[in-house]
Design a protein around this motif. Structure first.
Motif, short mmCIF file in Angstrom:
data_model
loop_
_atom_site.label_atom_id
_atom_site.label_comp_id
_atom_site.label_asym_id
_atom_site.label_seq_id
_atom_site.Cartn_x
_atom_site.Cartn_y
_atom_site.Cartn_z
N TYR A 19 1.01 -1.18 -0.02
CA TYR A 19 -0.09 -0.12 -0.01
C TYR A 19 0.94 1.19 -0.12
O TYR A 19 0.44 2.10 -0.88
N LEU B 163 0.62 3.26 -3.37
CA LEU B 163 -0.39 4.59 -3.39
C LEU B 163 0.20 5.77 -2.60
O LEU B 163 -0.02 6.67 -2.87
N VAL B 164 0.90 5.58 -1.61
CA VAL B 164 1.51 6.68 -0.88
C VAL B 164 2.60 7.34 -1.25
O VAL B 164 2.63 8.36 -1.52
N GLU C 265 -5.37 14.30 -1.90
CA GLU C 265 -5.26 13.20 -2.24
C GLU C 265 -4.24 12.60 -1.27
O GLU C 265 -4.31 11.23 -1.13
N LYS D 82 -4.88 9.07 1.25
CA LYS D 82 -3.98 7.91 1.32
C LYS D 82 -3.21 7.58 2.94
O LYS D 82 -3.06 6.65 3.10
#
Length: 220
Positions: free
Chosen positions: A102, A106-107, A128, A132
């Motif tokens: 993750y 994503l981060v 955004e 996250k």
């Protein structure tokens, strides 16, 4: 025969520092081999050991190369079993792998986008990024580290923002992590005071200069 452990890395980047942190937590001696990635001057050995991706980090153990940071972390755990960095229970190990992926999937991209955002795009990019961060804030809860009282693999993978966010915020002049994330803020403080981690954390002033230089190169 003594083991030969080498880390091909880039100390102004965060991914190879993950490997150094894991090795230090395990108490494994290693040789760091610095690559000149800022000038895209990759060594012949790096290209030999990682011909597919041609990037750091690469761990070379007794002449055998392993690439991709999370793959390397799993190799380290399976090779040197003392001072574990992965949970013992299979379910907990799977969850740790999930959060590590993750962070990378994503981060990290959201953090890069927010850090390099222009003023007119910044609010949306930071929103955004905060979206996250929220699951990590909730996952951390009141724990000292994601691994509990001791650092684990999620904490090691999280080096990418634990070690970088304070310097990024100073370099770019705006906050990436605000008061809505007290657990993550406290976790970053714990990271900075950890006996082993602070040996690996980059010197903040030098990192600020590096981030500013990278930002300039990407803008022009």
């Amino acid at each position: 025969m003594a083991e030969e452990v080498q880390v091909f890395g880039y100390r102004s980047g965060s991914f190879s520092r993950r490997i150094e942190l894991a090795l230090k937590l395990k108490g494994v001696d290693y040789e760091h081999i610095e690559e000149d990635l800022l000038n895209n001057n990759k060594s012949d050995l790096l290209l030999k050991y990682n011909p597919i991706y041609k990037k750091v980090p690469v761990l070379v153990h007794n002449g055998k190369p392993i690439s991709e940071s999370v793959v390397i972390l799993e190799y380290i755990e399976e090779t040197w079993k003392h001072n574990p960095i992965f949970p013992e229970h299979p379910y907990d190990r799977a969850q740790a792998r999930f959060w590590a992926k993750y962070i990378d999937d994503l981060v990290v991209p959201a953090m890069q986008k927010a850090s390099l955002s222009k003023e007119e795009e910044r609010e949306k990019a930071i929103e955004e990024l905060h979206n996250k961060f929220e699951p990590l804030e909730n996952e951390l809860k009141n724990k000292k580290f994601f691994g509990g009282d001791e650092m684990g693999v999620v904490d090691i993978v999280g080096f990418v923002f634990a070690g970088w966010i304070p310097a990024i915020e100073e370099a770019v002049g705006f906050k990436l992590l605000n008061h809505k994330f007290p657990n993550l803020r406290k976790w970053i403080e714990e990271y900075a005071n950890h006996t082993v981690a602070k040996q690996i954390l980059p010197e903040k002033d030098a990192l600020v200069i590096f981030i500013k230089n990278v930002s300039l190169k990407r803008k022009y």
